[in-house]
Design a protein around this motif. Structure first.
Motif, mmCIF file in Angstrom:
data_model
loop_
_atom_site.group_PDB
_atom_site.id
_atom_site.type_symbol
_atom_site.label_atom_id
_atom_site.label_comp_id
_atom_site.label_asym_id
_atom_site.label_seq_id
_atom_site.Cartn_x
_atom_site.Cartn_y
_atom_site.Cartn_z
ATOM 1 N N LYS A 601 -15.407 -36.313 -34.717
ATOM 2 C CA LYS A 601 -15.340 -34.865 -34.852
ATOM 3 C C LYS A 601 -15.477 -34.502 -36.325
ATOM 4 C CE LYS A 601 -12.875 -33.438 -30.715
ATOM 5 N NZ LYS A 601 -11.840 -32.522 -30.175
ATOM 6 N N LEU A 624 -24.455 -31.096 -37.545
ATOM 7 C CA LEU A 624 -24.343 -30.030 -36.547
ATOM 8 C C LEU A 624 -25.695 -29.365 -36.321
ATOM 9 C CD1 LEU A 624 -21.045 -28.430 -37.901
ATOM 10 C CD2 LEU A 624 -21.264 -29.940 -35.917
ATOM 11 N N VAL A 650 -15.094 -29.980 -34.364
ATOM 12 C CA VAL A 650 -16.015 -30.094 -33.224
ATOM 13 C C VAL A 650 -16.695 -31.456 -33.258
ATOM 14 C CG1 VAL A 650 -16.456 -27.609 -33.126
ATOM 15 C CG2 VAL A 650 -17.929 -29.081 -34.522
ATOM 16 N N LYS A 651 -17.298 -31.838 -32.144
ATOM 17 C CA LYS A 651 -18.053 -33.084 -32.089
ATOM 18 C C LYS A 651 -19.350 -32.939 -32.873
ATOM 19 C CE LYS A 651 -16.503 -34.922 -27.634
ATOM 20 N NZ LYS A 651 -16.945 -35.350 -26.279
ATOM 21 N N THR A 654 -22.660 -30.515 -32.238
ATOM 22 C CA THR A 654 -22.318 -29.209 -31.681
ATOM 23 C C THR A 654 -23.194 -28.126 -32.299
ATOM 24 O OG1 THR A 654 -20.027 -29.838 -31.229
ATOM 25 C CG2 THR A 654 -20.478 -27.475 -31.454
ATOM 26 N N ARG A 655 -23.535 -27.123 -31.500
ATOM 27 C CA ARG A 655 -24.386 -26.034 -31.972
ATOM 28 C C ARG A 655 -23.529 -24.914 -32.560
ATOM 29 N NH1 ARG A 655 -29.611 -25.434 -30.828
ATOM 30 N NH2 ARG A 655 -29.413 -27.049 -29.234
#
Length: 660
Positions: A601, A624, A650-651, A654-655
């Motif tokens: 993450k 990202l 976030v991973k 991720t968008r």
């Protein structure tokens, strides 16, 4: 008795006339044999002799690892000698036999019958009926056993990789003479010397079985091979990446170049759309072929000329913010700035009464030198250019080969469009400082910036590293050439540090490659049309890696993208793909240690207040993805809101949505 005398008299007269006739004939024979003997002998030989050219085998073009990029393959040429067809059968009979010959050739060669009749009937001399025939095609003609028709072995050019590196290789004409690219540049080495086959024929034009002393065979001297700097694998990576970018951006065209900054070697050079040199008179892609068929003759001619042209060497474009690297290097070298210098941007700068705006009209506030370059701050770069002064600035343009040419071994190299020093004035200098009002060839720009990765030494770019003599097997090495020093090693190292910052923390993160220290810069410039700036842009991204010891530099330029128009979104992904694949392929060791990103993450970076161009780069550098509001319409804009918000974990992948 009178009759007897008359008979005797007549006999004497006849005898005298006979002797006169014999004497005249003897004189004529003597004249022909002695006085005109050599001339008539030569005429007879000429009528009985067929002189056929034997093509020299054109040299092979190799990539740096010995893979064939261009080669000559054996084929056959069909010649017709119309005057030898039915030569002794009278004019009417000869014409009929010529027509029959044309009909049989048309059927065997799958050609238009009327076309061949126009070529053969009533004509004389040597006529080329067909070139580049295969063994099987030539055999069909040979089986006809036609008089006055000769089959000669020859060669034709073949490009085994099709469209790969087409604009570098160029092409040859029907006579195997180079017309563009390396085929033209090194034509004298590749072409060799043609041979000749001289032999006797009978009245039907068929070769005689015996060999008079005048029958000769002059063996062709094959051309030299050339060994290029191109790496076929990196070339394929490059073409694959820009083809993807072309489809994604809906651009007019895209071109890219990959170089080794240490020695000036061009490892890949590509553009899309491109062409197949095996069939150079139509586009390679089916979609482009459909468009091509709908064009007028003039439009098709213009299209083909543009398709064959190599814009990386021959054409200029406005580089935009990538050019700011050169301005910064001059300011550092001249001591006008240091790595500790700061700049304050209020959104514009007044230059001799002319207000020139920054792309961010709200201003960047106070920023360091690294941040100013990372932010692509126009006022900061204008300040540097004006402090340098026009005389010194233009002297460095000479030093970087911006005002001249690079000397690359490729035909029709273009030169930069630089404002006249005497008329540019402060406003002209200020705009050039941030990459506007100057147009350069891509090879000029990448080669100049390469000097930063080479300790300040400018190399002469090269596409060929060796020429092999096919007779002796010896290879003439073409050694790398240092042209001059652009800046000191200290300045070059500082520029590498700035470039790395742009990728790590600025808008160049789109070029980041996991495990490697990467430096670079993006650029976006409006295209000038009829002297005015329009809505279309040239967007670009340049990256160098690994920054601990630079081995690769990649420049991708997107011409008139229809989606996002800034370099980080259009050219950046292609640069990243080319770099990542090429670094691994070349077994270049990573120069940074990173943990595995499996399930990793990351913290979403703050991009509110940044330009969309910069935001895309920052997000890409963090691993990202991004998406933009529909209202952005592909234009660069200030990000007013982002989701997820900055600081959110976030991973990777991720968008992040960007809103204007």
């Amino acid at each position: 008795m009178p009759t007897t005398n008359r008979s005797r008299k007549n006999l004497i007269i006849v005898t005298i006339l006979v002797f006169i006739f014999i004497f005249a004939v003897a004189l004529r024979v003597g004249y022909i044999q002695i006085v005109k003997g050599e001339e008539y002998k030569d005429r007879a030989l000429s009528q009985q002799t067929t002189d056929t050219e034997i093509d020299a085998e054109r040299g092979i073009i190799y990539d740096r690892n010995g893979e064939k990029l261009a080669q000559s393959v054996k084929c056959y040429t069909i010649y017709a000698y119309p005057s030898e067809i039915g030569k002794y059968d009278g004019k009417k009979k000869q014409k009929k036999l010529q027509q029959e010959t044309a009909e049989q050739l048309a059927k065997a060669m799958d050609r238009d019958e009327d076309e061949l009749k126009d070529m053969i009937v009533g004509k004389s001399g040597q006529i080329v009926i067909g070139k580049g025939l295969t063994r099987e095609e030539a055999a069909k003609v040979r089986d006809l056993n036609l008089s006055g028709v000769v089959i000669s072995p020859s060669t034709k050019r073949s490009y085994p990789n099709g469209t790969l590196a087409a604009n570098v290789m160029g092409m040859v004409n029907d006579n195997n003479v180079g017309q563009s690219g390396l085929e033209l540049e090194y034509n004298n080495y590749l072409s060799g010397v043609s041979g000749r086959m001289v032999y006797y024929t009978d009245t039907n034009g068929d070769e005689l079985s015996y060999s008079p002393e005048n029958e000769k065979y002059f063996e062709a001297e094959n051309g030299c091979d050339i060994i290029t700097t191109i790496d076929l694998v990196i070339q394929s990576y490059t073409e694959e990446a820009i083809k993807k970018a072309y489809k994604k951006t809906k651009a007019d065209r895209i071109f890219a170049i990959v170089m080794n900054p240490k020695n000036g070697d061009v490892l890949a050079m590509a553009q899309y759309p491109t062409f197949d040199p095996n069939n150079p008179y139509e586009p390679a892609s089916e979609s482009e072929k459909a468009k091509f068929k709908e064009m007028s003759s003039q439009e098709q001619s213009d299209y083909l000329n543009k398709m064959w042209r190599n814009p990386i060497v021959c054409d200029v474009y406005e580089p935009g913010s990538v050019f700011k690297l050169l301005t910064t290097s001059i300011a550092l070298e001249e001591g006008e700035v240091t790595m500790d210098s700061t700049f304050t941007c209020g959104g514009s700068k007044n230059v001799s009464g002319t207000v020139i705006h920054c792309w961010n009209e709200a201003g960047h506030g106070t920023q360091t030198l690294k941040q100013a370059v990372g932010n692509s701050c126009n006022p900061a770069l204008m300040t540097m250019a004006l402090d340098i002064g026009i005389d010194k600035f233009y002297a460095y343009m000479d030093n970087y080969n911006i005002s001249g040419t690079t000397g690359i071994d490729f035909p029709a190299e273009g030169s930069a469009l630089l404002q006249d020093k005497d008329s540019a004035g402060p406003v002209g200098l200020a705009t050039i400082g941030f990459g506007q009002g100057v147009a350069v060839t891509p090879i000029q720009l990448i080669n100049a910036i390469n000097s930063f990765g080479n300790g300040g030494k400018l190399m002469r770019p090269r596409l060929v590293k060796g020429i092999r003599n096919n007779d002796t097997g010896e290879v003439e090495e073409i050694e790398p050439e240092v042209v001059r020093r652009t800046v000191s090693k200290e300045t070059a190292d500082e520029m590498c540090e700035i470039m790395e910052y742009v990728v790590e923390d600025g808008g160049g993160g789109c070029a980041a490659v996991k495990g490697y220290r990467v430096g670079g810069k993006t650029g976006t410039a409006n295209k000038a049309v009829n002297g005015k700036y329009g809505n279309y842009t040239d967007s670009s991204c340049l990256a160098m890696a690994p920054m601990s010891d630079p081995q690769l530099t990649v420049l991708v330029i997107v011409d008139s993208p229809r989606t996002a128009r800034f370099g980080s979104a259009t050219a950046g992904p292609a640069v990243q793909e080319i770099l990542e694949k090429s670094l691994k392929y070349l077994n270049i060791e990573p120069d940074r240690v990173e943990d595995s990103d499996e399930g990793e993450k990351v913290e979403v970076p703050e991009v509110v207040g940044k330009s969309a161009d910069e935001a895309v780069g920052i997000l890409s550098g963090a691993g990202l993805k991004y998406d933009m509001s529909d209202s952005a319409d592909g234009e660069n804009f200030i990000v007013l809101k982002q989701f997820p918000e900055a600081g959110t974990k976030v991973k990777k992948g991720t968008r992040v949505f960007l809103y204007d």
